[in-house]
Design a protein around this motif. Structure first.
Motif, PDB file in Angstrom:
ATOM      1  N   ILE A 249       0.871  -1.173   0.000  1.00  0.00           N
ATOM      2  CA  ILE A 249       0.000   0.000   0.000  1.00  0.00           C
ATOM      3  C   ILE A 249       0.906   1.221   0.000  1.00  0.00           C
ATOM      4  N   THR A 250       0.756   2.067  -1.006  1.00  0.00           N
ATOM      5  CA  THR A 250       1.513   3.313  -1.094  1.00  0.00           C
ATOM      6  C   THR A 250       0.537   4.484  -1.002  1.00  0.00           C
ATOM      7  N   ALA A 251       0.802   5.400  -0.085  1.00  0.00           N
ATOM      8  CA  ALA A 251      -0.089   6.550   0.098  1.00  0.00           C
ATOM      9  C   ALA A 251       0.746   7.798   0.363  1.00  0.00           C
ATOM     10  N   SER A 252       0.307   8.913  -0.190  1.00  0.00           N
ATOM     11  CA  SER A 252       0.982  10.185   0.075  1.00  0.00           C
ATOM     12  C   SER A 252      -0.028  11.316   0.060  1.00  0.00           C
ATOM     13  N   LEU A 253       0.280  12.347   0.835  1.00  0.00           N
ATOM     14  CA  LEU A 253      -0.568  13.528   0.921  1.00  0.00           C
ATOM     15  C   LEU A 253       0.328  14.751   1.012  1.00  0.00           C
ATOM     16  N   THR A 254       0.075  15.736   0.156  1.00  0.00           N
ATOM     17  CA  THR A 254       0.790  17.005   0.239  1.00  0.00           C
ATOM     18  C   THR A 254      -0.221  18.137   0.344  1.00  0.00           C
ATOM     19  N   GLY A 255       0.116  19.124   1.149  1.00  0.00           N
ATOM     20  CA  GLY A 255      -0.697  20.318   1.286  1.00  0.00           C
ATOM     21  C   GLY A 255       0.069  21.529   0.782  1.00  0.00           C
ATOM     22  N   SER A 256      -0.642  22.458   0.151  1.00  0.00           N
ATOM     23  CA  SER A 256      -0.003  23.630  -0.447  1.00  0.00           C
ATOM     24  C   SER A 256      -0.672  24.909   0.048  1.00  0.00           C
ATOM     25  N   ALA A 257       0.116  25.946   0.183  1.00  0.00           N
ATOM     26  CA  ALA A 257      -0.402  27.261   0.550  1.00  0.00           C
ATOM     27  C   ALA A 257       0.262  28.312  -0.320  1.00  0.00           C
ATOM     28  N   GLY A 258      -0.533  29.276  -0.775  1.00  0.00           N
ATOM     29  CA  GLY A 258       0.011  30.317  -1.636  1.00  0.00           C
ATOM     30  C   GLY A 258      -0.997  31.418  -1.861  1.00  0.00           C
ATOM     31  N   VAL A 259      -0.883  32.079  -2.995  1.00  0.00           N
ATOM     32  CA  VAL A 259      -1.777  33.194  -3.333  1.00  0.00           C
ATOM     33  C   VAL A 259      -2.343  32.990  -4.729  1.00  0.00           C
ATOM     34  N   ASN A 260      -3.485  33.627  -4.983  1.00  0.00           N
ATOM     35  CA  ASN A 260      -4.106  33.534  -6.292  1.00  0.00           C
ATOM     36  C   ASN A 260      -4.724  34.880  -6.666  1.00  0.00           C
ATOM     37  N   GLN A 261      -4.970  35.029  -7.943  1.00  0.00           N
ATOM     38  CA  GLN A 261      -5.808  36.121  -8.432  1.00  0.00           C
ATOM     39  C   GLN A 261      -6.988  35.495  -9.154  1.00  0.00           C
ATOM     40  N   THR A 262      -8.206  35.810  -8.692  1.00  0.00           N
ATOM     41  CA  THR A 262      -9.425  35.266  -9.272  1.00  0.00           C
ATOM     42  C   THR A 262     -10.232  36.395  -9.906  1.00  0.00           C
ATOM     43  N   VAL A 263     -10.826  36.120 -11.072  1.00  0.00           N
ATOM     44  CA  VAL A 263     -11.592  37.109 -11.825  1.00  0.00           C
ATOM     45  C   VAL A 263     -12.979  36.548 -12.116  1.00  0.00           C
ATOM     46  N   LEU A 264     -14.018  37.374 -11.940  1.00  0.00           N
ATOM     47  CA  LEU A 264     -15.387  37.039 -12.323  1.00  0.00           C
ATOM     48  C   LEU A 264     -15.817  37.966 -13.466  1.00  0.00           C
ATOM     49  N   ASN A 265     -16.364  37.379 -14.537  1.00  0.00           N
ATOM     50  CA  ASN A 265     -16.838  38.148 -15.690  1.00  0.00           C
ATOM     51  C   ASN A 265     -18.348  38.008 -15.850  1.00  0.00           C
ATOM     52  N   TYR A 266     -19.003  39.083 -16.384  1.00  0.00           N
ATOM     53  CA  TYR A 266     -20.455  39.116 -16.470  1.00  0.00           C
ATOM     54  C   TYR A 266     -20.919  39.394 -17.908  1.00  0.00           C
ATOM     55  N   LEU A 267     -22.121  38.905 -18.216  1.00  0.00           N
ATOM     56  CA  LEU A 267     -22.713  39.128 -19.536  1.00  0.00           C
ATOM     57  C   LEU A 267     -23.502  40.433 -19.622  1.00  0.00           C
ATOM     58  N   ASP A 268     -23.902  40.988 -18.481  1.00  0.00           N
ATOM     59  CA  ASP A 268     -24.785  42.156 -18.495  1.00  0.00           C
ATOM     60  C   ASP A 268     -24.041  43.488 -18.599  1.00  0.00           C
TER      61      ASP A 268
END
Length: 339
Positions: A249-268
C-alpha cells in the motif's frame, strides 16, 4: 584587454559553468538505490494492460450559507496498453464503447486531457493541460427529475507541480506508478516542492443556475466566466507499506499554501471583479496491490484539488482533476539492451 583574449576566456567560463550545471543536474536526477529496499527493473522491458478514467470537477462554495454547487463532466472509461524501458514510458488508451453509454443521462463531454505524472528517483513532476466541454449539475437535491445539463460549459487549465523526494534511496513512487521497480521493504519519505496553476471556466449563461432556490448564494452574482491563477509551496509525506513481501500500500498527501488572483466576468456589461486571495491546494496519491520481481497487479490513483478564494466574501471555488487506473504488468529481462 584585447577582445581576442576576452572571447576565449568567456567561452571557457561558459563551458565550465555548463559542465558544472550538468553535473549538479545529474546528481539531482540519479541515485543509488538501497538494494535491501528497492529492486531496480528499469533495464527490463515492462509491459502492461490497464484500464483508466481521467476526470476533472468544478465546485462553487458559499461558506456563509454552507451551500455548494457541484459540476462534473461525463468522462469515459478507457482500456489500453503501455510499456516502460529505461527513461521511456508510453501508454495508449482506447474508449470502451459498451461501458460508456450514459450520454442520455449525464450529457456528452468532449475533452482533451494531457495530464502527465513523471516519477524520477528524486523528483515527482505533475503536468496538467486540459480542455473539457459539457458538464452536469451533480447536486442531487437541485435536480427535480432529470439532471441539469450544461453542454455550454467548458474549462481550460494548465499547471505544473514539482516535488523533491528526500529518502529516494529507500522509497519508490516508481514501483507503484510505473511498475519498473519493486519495493521489498516498508519505507517512506518527506516531500517538498512548488506548483503553479491556471484555470478558466466559462458558459453561455450564469454558472450559478437561476432556479437554484438558495437565496443569497454567492451574493447572487450572475457571472458566466471565472478564472484563477495561483502559485503555492507544498510539503507532504509518502509511505509504502509492504505486507508479506509482495503486497503493498503506497499513500501520500501534500498540502499547499500560496496566493491567487481570481476574476469574475459578467454578460450584463458590469465591470469584472478581480481580487487577490489565499490559495490552498492538496494532492493525494494512493496505490495498492501485488508487486514482485516479475509481476505487478494493482490500482493507482492521483487527485489534485485547488481551492481559490473568490472576490465574493466568504466564498471560494474549487477546481480539481485526477486519474484512476488499474494495471496488470509483466517485466521481461532482456539479453541485450535495446539502445
Amino acid at each position: 584587454m584585447n577582445i581576442r583574449c576576452v572571447v576565449p576566456v568567456l567561452v571557457l567560463f561558459l563551458s565550465a559553468s555548463a559542465a558544472s550545471g550538468q553535473q549538479r543536474l545529474k546528481r539531482l536526477l540519479q541515485t543509488e538505490n538501497d538494494s535491501a529496499y528497492i529492486e531496480d527493473h528499469t533495464e527490463d522491458l515492462t509491459v502492461r494492460i490497464f484500464g483508466s478514467r481521467k476526470y476533472t470537477y468544478y465546485d462553487i462554495v458559499d461558506k456563509r450559507l454552507k451551500e455548494e454547487v457541484l459540476y462534473r463532466p461525463n468522462t469515459s472509461n478507457n482500456l489500453g496498453i503501455g510499456v516502460n524501458y529505461k527513461f521511456i514510458g508510453i501508454n495508449i488508451g482506447f474508449k470502451i464503447p459498451f461501458i460508456n453509454n450514459d450520454d442520455d443521462k449525464y450529457g456528452k463531454t468532449k475533452y482533451l486531457d494531457l495530464q502527465s505524472h513523471l516519477y524520477l528517483r528524486k523528483l515527482v513532476i505533475d503536468f496538467y493541460g486540459q480542455y473539457y466541454k459539457g458538464y452536469y449539475l451533480a447536486n442531487r437535491r437541485f435536480n427535480s427529475q432529470a439532471l441539469t445539463l450544461r453542454p455550454d460549459m467548458y474549462n481550460t487549465d494548465l499547471g505544473l507541480n514539482v516535488q523533491y523526494i528526500f529518502n529516494d534511496k529507500r522509497f519508490s513512487y516508481r514501483a507503484a506508478y510505473l511498475q519498473n521497480e519493486y519495493q521489498k521493504k516498508s519505507a517512506g519519505s518527506f516531500i517538498v516542492g512548488g506548483e503553479v496553476f491556471a484555470w478558466k471556466m466559462k458558459g453561455d449563461s450564469a454558472l450559478i443556475p437561476a432556479n437554484l432556490g438558495v437565496e443569497g448564494f454567492f451574493d447572487n452574482e450572475p457571472f458566466h466566466k471565472t478564472s484563477s491563477v495561483s502559485i503555492a509551496a507544498n510539503v507532504g509525506y509518502a509511505h509504502t507499506f509492504v505486507i508479506k513481501k509482495y503486497f503493498f500500500i503506497t499513500a501520500s498527501l501534500t498540502g499547499s499554501a500560496g496566493v491567487n488572483q481570481t476574476v469574475l466576468n459578467y454578460l450584463d456589461g458590469r465591470n469584472k471583479r478581480r481580487e487577490f486571495g489565499w490559495q490552498l491546494n492538496n494532492t493525494v496519491r494512493f496505490s495498492a496491490g501485488y508487486n514482485s520481481s516479475k509481476y505487478f497487479a494493482g490500482i493507482h490513483y492521483v487527485d489534485m484539488v485547488t481551492r481559490s478564494e473568490s472576490p465574493v466574501n466568504r466564498t471560494y471555488q474549487t477546481f480539481g482533476t485526477g486519474n484512476f487506473r488499474v494495471s496488470v504488468a509483466k517485466r521481461f529481462a532482456l539479453k541485450k539492451p535495446l539502445f
